[in-house]
Design a protein around this motif. Sequence first.
Motif, mmCIF file in Angstrom:
data_model
loop_
_atom_site.group_PDB
_atom_site.id
_atom_site.type_symbol
_atom_site.label_atom_id
_atom_site.label_comp_id
_atom_site.label_asym_id
_atom_site.label_seq_id
_atom_site.Cartn_x
_atom_site.Cartn_y
_atom_site.Cartn_z
ATOM 1 N N THR A 159 -32.504 -15.365 40.436
ATOM 2 C CA THR A 159 -33.167 -13.962 41.050
ATOM 3 C C THR A 159 -33.594 -13.038 39.697
ATOM 4 O O THR A 159 -34.090 -12.060 40.061
ATOM 5 C CB THR A 159 -32.509 -13.123 41.810
ATOM 6 O OG1 THR A 159 -31.058 -12.965 41.004
ATOM 7 C CG2 THR A 159 -31.996 -14.217 43.295
ATOM 8 N N ARG A 161 -32.032 -11.994 37.179
ATOM 9 C CA ARG A 161 -31.116 -10.622 36.968
ATOM 10 C C ARG A 161 -31.038 -10.161 35.406
ATOM 11 O O ARG A 161 -31.034 -9.069 34.991
ATOM 12 C CB ARG A 161 -29.691 -10.594 37.537
ATOM 13 C CG ARG A 161 -29.183 -11.608 37.179
ATOM 14 C CD ARG A 161 -27.703 -11.832 37.896
ATOM 15 N NE ARG A 161 -27.017 -12.873 37.665
ATOM 16 C CZ ARG A 161 -25.383 -12.830 37.635
ATOM 17 N NH1 ARG A 161 -24.706 -11.849 37.811
ATOM 18 N NH2 ARG A 161 -24.881 -14.067 36.846
ATOM 19 N N THR A 171 -33.688 -11.636 33.380
ATOM 20 C CA THR A 171 -35.232 -12.011 32.580
ATOM 21 C C THR A 171 -35.793 -10.610 32.040
ATOM 22 O O THR A 171 -36.041 -10.652 31.077
ATOM 23 C CB THR A 171 -35.964 -12.677 33.641
ATOM 24 O OG1 THR A 171 -35.429 -13.627 34.662
ATOM 25 C CG2 THR A 171 -37.262 -13.483 32.928
ATOM 26 N N ASP A 172 -35.753 -9.788 33.202
ATOM 27 C CA ASP A 172 -36.658 -8.489 32.644
ATOM 28 C C ASP A 172 -35.653 -7.776 31.663
ATOM 29 O O ASP A 172 -36.335 -7.226 30.522
ATOM 30 C CB ASP A 172 -36.997 -7.446 33.772
ATOM 31 C CG ASP A 172 -37.575 -6.359 33.375
ATOM 32 O OD1 ASP A 172 -38.857 -6.501 32.792
ATOM 33 O OD2 ASP A 172 -37.224 -5.179 33.308
ATOM 34 N N ALA A 206 -37.425 -14.025 45.149
ATOM 35 C CA ALA A 206 -36.432 -12.924 44.721
ATOM 36 C C ALA A 206 -36.543 -12.306 43.571
ATOM 37 O O ALA A 206 -36.984 -11.135 43.240
ATOM 38 C CB ALA A 206 -35.153 -13.377 45.022
ATOM 39 N N ALA A 207 -36.968 -13.079 42.412
ATOM 40 C CA ALA A 207 -37.021 -12.931 41.127
ATOM 41 C C ALA A 207 -38.435 -11.972 40.851
ATOM 42 O O ALA A 207 -38.433 -10.774 40.532
ATOM 43 C CB ALA A 207 -37.241 -13.914 40.052
ATOM 44 N N ARG A 208 -39.575 -12.597 41.774
ATOM 45 C CA ARG A 208 -40.934 -11.825 41.448
ATOM 46 C C ARG A 208 -40.939 -10.569 42.074
ATOM 47 O O ARG A 208 -41.474 -9.714 41.794
ATOM 48 C CB ARG A 208 -41.684 -12.901 42.142
ATOM 49 C CG ARG A 208 -42.173 -14.051 41.195
ATOM 50 C CD ARG A 208 -43.387 -14.866 41.633
ATOM 51 N NE ARG A 208 -43.583 -15.908 40.801
ATOM 52 C CZ ARG A 208 -43.308 -17.380 41.130
ATOM 53 N NH1 ARG A 208 -43.090 -17.674 42.501
ATOM 54 N NH2 ARG A 208 -43.484 -18.201 40.342
ATOM 55 N N ALA A 209 -40.386 -10.508 43.285
ATOM 56 C CA ALA A 209 -39.796 -9.111 43.960
ATOM 57 C C ALA A 209 -39.407 -7.914 43.272
ATOM 58 O O ALA A 209 -39.534 -7.044 43.659
ATOM 59 C CB ALA A 209 -39.423 -9.463 45.678
ATOM 60 N N LYS A 210 -38.450 -8.187 42.231
ATOM 61 C CA LYS A 210 -37.752 -7.409 41.579
ATOM 62 C C LYS A 210 -38.747 -6.681 40.518
ATOM 63 O O LYS A 210 -39.582 -7.285 40.049
ATOM 64 C CB LYS A 210 -36.755 -8.144 40.551
ATOM 65 C CG LYS A 210 -35.172 -8.150 41.415
ATOM 66 C CD LYS A 210 -34.374 -8.465 40.444
ATOM 67 C CE LYS A 210 -32.980 -8.890 41.044
ATOM 68 N NZ LYS A 210 -32.441 -9.804 40.415
ATOM 69 N N GLU A 211 -38.638 -5.559 40.289
ATOM 70 C CA GLU A 211 -39.299 -4.682 39.520
ATOM 71 C C GLU A 211 -39.209 -5.211 38.018
ATOM 72 O O GLU A 211 -38.148 -5.431 37.673
ATOM 73 C CB GLU A 211 -38.770 -3.223 39.180
ATOM 74 C CG GLU A 211 -39.872 -2.289 38.858
ATOM 75 C CD GLU A 211 -39.397 -0.826 38.616
ATOM 76 O OE1 GLU A 211 -39.665 -0.131 37.798
ATOM 77 O OE2 GLU A 211 -38.651 -0.388 39.786
ATOM 78 N N HIS A 212 -40.453 -5.600 37.358
ATOM 79 C CA HIS A 212 -40.308 -6.143 36.085
ATOM 80 C C HIS A 212 -41.637 -5.790 35.281
ATOM 81 O O HIS A 212 -42.433 -5.636 35.824
ATOM 82 C CB HIS A 212 -40.062 -7.726 36.107
ATOM 83 C CG HIS A 212 -41.093 -8.568 36.924
ATOM 84 N ND1 HIS A 212 -42.456 -8.746 36.461
ATOM 85 C CD2 HIS A 212 -40.898 -9.009 38.154
ATOM 86 C CE1 HIS A 212 -43.118 -9.534 37.341
ATOM 87 N NE2 HIS A 212 -42.301 -9.580 38.295
#
Length: 231
Positions: free
Chosen positions: A32, A34, A36-37, A59-65
């Motif tokens: 997800t 956690r 990467t960004d 899920a990863a793309r949906a996180k703020e980054h």
Amino acid sequence: MQPGMLAMWLDRIAFHLSTNRIENILDLGCGTGRFTDPLASRFGATATGVDPSERMLTAARAKEHGPRVSFRKGSAEATPVPDASIDLVFISMAFHHFPDPAKAVRETHRVLRRDGHVFLRNSTAEQRSPYAPFFPGYQEMADQILPTADRIRSAFEKGGFRTTAHELVPHKMAPDWVDLAEKAAVRADSILLRLPDASFAEGIAAMRAQAPSAPDEFVGLNVDLFVFAKT
Ligand SMILES: C[S@@+](CC[C@H](N)C(=O)[O-])C[C@H]1O[C@@H](n2cnc3c(N)ncnc32)[C@H](O)[C@@H]1O
């Protein structure tokens, strides 16, 4: 992750880095995202998260980054990244999922620049999870699924890497046993998921019956961190 744990892992990586010039990071088996960004922000680099699971990537793309972070479908055995384009490959809790570790190591070697490093964070068979005493069959399952530290090290050394560091990092999983029992109940752990339902239920009941921990008691486990340099 518990407060402070993410920063602690980034600090461990910074501690072992011999250079401040990190342009491109690959987060292999990013899940997800956690890390990467946070990796991109901490090291002022681009970061590409790669994972074979569309569900994880969504899920990863949906996180703020940030704008320097992207996510791509791929695997450790077939990584969608050009040769010699990466300074730092980060692999967290994913190595034991790779079906062909030797091929994954060859791919990692291919994508890294000269002087590039792999930072590998994984549980190993030698370390004891705080779940183990509660769930019947947990340790036997962990012994089957998790690699030993020697197996990880020799996979990379056979694939053209030199081990430059290996340490055990205490990773806090929960503030207390009550909280850990509720975390376990979600079953978001690849070993808990594989246990028979009856063993899982028995373990959850045993954890919930556990006395609350003392305020300064450590509830977590030692996680291995390896640093491999491309030779
Ligand atoms: C326990 S998760 C860890 C996710 C993330 N690295 C973290 O620490 O939060 C393991 C991840 O490995 C991924 N994975 C499984 N097989 C893989 C492979 N062959 N190559 C790359 N990633 C893989 C899974 O899809 C999953 O997202």
